[in-house]
Design a protein around this motif. Structure first.
Motif, PDB file in Angstrom:
ATOM      1  N   UNK A  26       0.923  -1.346  -0.075  1.00 32.03           N
ATOM      2  CA  UNK A  26      -0.137  -0.061  -0.002  1.00 32.03           C
ATOM      3  C   UNK A  26       0.811   1.174  -0.097  1.00 32.03           C
ATOM      4  N   UNK A  27       2.094   1.246   0.812  1.00 32.70           N
ATOM      5  CA  UNK A  27       2.986   2.348   1.007  1.00 32.70           C
ATOM      6  C   UNK A  27       3.974   2.052   1.577  1.00 32.70           C
ATOM      7  N   UNK A  28       5.098   2.849   1.451  1.00 34.48           N
ATOM      8  CA  UNK A  28       6.286   2.668   1.791  1.00 34.48           C
ATOM      9  C   UNK A  28       7.147   3.937   2.328  1.00 34.48           C
ATOM     10  N   UNK A  68      18.006   1.777  13.728  1.00 31.22           N
ATOM     11  CA  UNK A  68      18.001   2.419  12.455  1.00 31.22           C
ATOM     12  C   UNK A  68      16.955   1.691  11.506  1.00 31.22           C
ATOM     13  N   UNK A  69      16.776   0.229  11.786  1.00 34.97           N
ATOM     14  CA  UNK A  69      15.551  -0.264  10.866  1.00 34.97           C
ATOM     15  C   UNK A  69      14.318   0.144  11.185  1.00 34.97           C
ATOM     16  N   UNK A  70      14.149   0.667  12.270  1.00 36.03           N
ATOM     17  CA  UNK A  70      13.058   1.190  12.528  1.00 36.03           C
ATOM     18  C   UNK A  70      12.417   2.509  11.900  1.00 36.03           C
ATOM     19  N   UNK A  71      13.456   2.954  11.428  1.00 37.59           N
ATOM     20  CA  UNK A  71      13.048   4.116  10.585  1.00 37.59           C
ATOM     21  C   UNK A  71      12.602   4.150   9.443  1.00 37.59           C
ATOM     22  N   UNK A  72      12.242   2.949   8.760  1.00 41.75           N
ATOM     23  CA  UNK A  72      11.404   2.689   7.646  1.00 41.75           C
ATOM     24  C   UNK A  72      10.332   2.060   7.815  1.00 41.75           C
ATOM     25  N   UNK A  73       9.095   2.380   7.217  1.00 44.47           N
ATOM     26  CA  UNK A  73       7.778   1.596   7.500  1.00 44.47           C
ATOM     27  C   UNK A  73       7.490   1.048   6.031  1.00 44.47           C
ATOM     28  N   UNK A 186       7.188  -1.256  11.210  1.00 48.38           N
ATOM     29  CA  UNK A 186       8.423  -0.651  10.827  1.00 48.38           C
ATOM     30  C   UNK A 186       9.237  -2.025  10.306  1.00 48.38           C
ATOM     31  N   UNK A 187      10.371  -1.711   9.560  1.00 49.77           N
ATOM     32  CA  UNK A 187      11.287  -2.704   8.908  1.00 49.77           C
ATOM     33  C   UNK A 187      11.931  -3.454   9.837  1.00 49.77           C
ATOM     34  N   UNK A 188      12.446  -3.174  11.108  1.00 52.06           N
ATOM     35  CA  UNK A 188      12.892  -4.070  12.032  1.00 52.06           C
ATOM     36  C   UNK A 188      11.974  -5.015  12.457  1.00 52.06           C
ATOM     37  N   UNK A 189      10.659  -4.787  12.720  1.00 52.09           N
ATOM     38  CA  UNK A 189       9.843  -5.758  13.234  1.00 52.09           C
ATOM     39  C   UNK A 189       9.322  -6.550  12.003  1.00 52.09           C
TER      40      UNK A 189
END
Length: 301
Positions: A26-28, A68-73, A186-189
Motif C-alpha cells: 500500500x505504501x512505503x 536504524x531499521x525502525x526508521x523505515x515503514x 516498521x522494517x525492524x519488526x
C-alpha cells in the motif's frame, strides 16, 4: 530517497498466496539509505561514502542494531485465512485495521486444501506437521472439507436473510474463512516477523505469506537490507555456548582419531553436552545436530 517509480509499480499489485489469498504493497516510507542515515546521526558526519552504505547496513544487521531499521515503514494489504491470521496477529508490533464482519458481510471465500496437501501430525514436533497423507485419503478429506464449507456458508447466508445481525450471524464461520487487513509495520519488526514465519518450523501456510512479502515486495524495495537479512538471519545459524562446546569436543576427538568430516552420529553423541546425555528426548540436542549437519560436520542420521 525512496525509489518512487518502483513503489508505484508495486503499489496495489496483488501477489497471490494459497488459493485465494494475496499480499500487496500500500505504501512505503524509506529505503536502504534511510537506514544508513539513521545510523550515522549517532556519530555525526561519520563515513559518508556511498560505497560504505552496504558495509554499514551489514554491520548493523550482523550485530543486531535494531533502531536504524525502525526508521523505515511498510504498509501492506493482505487477504489471509482466519486461522493463519491468528498466528499473524500475535506479532503485536504493527498497526492493524481488519475487515469487520460486524459492519460488512463476511468475505465469501474459504481456503481449500488440495488432496495432496493434507499433512500428518509431526512425530517430533507437537505443534508441527509431518509427511503428507496418502492421495486416496486426501481426496476424501478434501471432499468433506468442501461439504462443510458449503454448509457453513449456507447457514451464514440463511441467518442474514432471516434478519440476524451480522455480528451474531458470523459466529459459526469456520477458521478457513478469508479476512483482509491493513498491516503497517516498521522494517525492524517486519524482519523479525519474516525470520520467524519464513523458518522451516513455521506452519506451511503462513510461510507462503511471509516468503511472498519478503521476496516479492521487501527485497526490491530494500535490496541491501534484504541481502544482509538473508546472509545473517534467514540462512544463518547461531551457535550457543553449549553448541560451541560440542564442536570443540567433536573436532578434538576427530583429530585424535584422524577422522574427517562429516563425523558419525556416534561421535556426535559422544561429544554432546553433559546436560543432554541422560535425556531420551532433547530438542536442544536435535537442534544442535541439525545445525552441524547443515555445516557438513555431522552425517545425516
Amino acid at each position: 530517497m525512496p525509489n518512487v517509480p518502483l513503489i508505484e509499480e508495486l503499489r496495489w499489485k496483488k501477489f497471490p498466496v494459497l488459493d485465494d489469498g494475496f499480499v500487496c504493497l500500500v505504501d512505503c516510507m524509506g529505503d536502504d539509505s534511510a537506514i544508513v542515515q539513521a545510523a550515522r546521526v549517532s556519530y555525526g558526519a561519520g563515513t559518508k561514502q556511498v560505497s560504505d552504505d552496504r558495509t554499514l547496513i551489514r554491520y548493523l544487521m550482523r550485530h543486531r542494531h535494531s533502531t536504524p531499521f525502525e526508521m523505515a515503514e511498510i504498509k501492506f494489504l493482505v487477504r489471509v485465512p482466519m486461522d493463519c491470521w491468528r498466528q499473524w496477529i500475535r506479532h503485536r508490533t504493527a498497526n492493524v485495521n481488519e475487515y469487520s464482519t460486524r459492519y460488512s458481510v463476511a468475505i465469501d471465500s474459504a481456503q481449500t486444501t488440495d488432496p495432496d496437501e493434507w499433512r500428518m501430525q509431526s512425530e517430533v514436533n507437537r505443534q508441527g506437521s509431518g509427511a503428507h497423507l496418502p492421495h486416496e485419503t486426501g481426496v476424501r478429506l478434501t471432499e468433506t472439507e468442501k461439504e462443510f464449507q458449503r454448509a457453513a456458508q449456507r447457514l451464514y447466508n440463511e441467518r442474514l436473510e432471516a434478519g440476524v445481525a451480522r455480528e451474531q450471524a458470523r459466529k459459526d464461520l469456520p477458521l478457513c474463512t478469508y479476512t483482509e487487513a491493513y498491516w503497517k509495520v516498521d522494517l525492524h519488526n517486519l524482519l523479525h516477523f519474516l525470520a520467524l514465519r519464513m523458518d522451516s518450523h513455521a506452519q506451511w501456510e503462513i510461510r507462503q505469506f511471509a516468503t511472498t512479502m519478503g521476496e516479492k515486495i521487501l527485497a526490491p524495495l530494500f535490496p541491501v537490507v534484504w541481502e544482509a537479512f538473508v546472509d545473517y538471519r534467514r540462512d544463518a545459524s547461531h551457535l550457543s555456548r553449549l553448541e560451541m562446546g560440542v564442536i570443540q569436543r567433536l573436532t578434538a576427538d576427530a583429530a585424535g582419531k584422524g577422522a574427517a568430516p562429516p563425523y558419525s552420529q556416534e561421535m556426535f553423541l559422544a561429544a554432546q553436552d553433559v546436560s543432554w546425555k541422560e535425556l531420551t528426548r532433547s530438542r536442544e540436542r536435535d537442534e544442535c545436530r541439525s545445525k552441524l549437519i547443515r555445516m557438513g560436520l555431522v552425517q545425516e542420521p
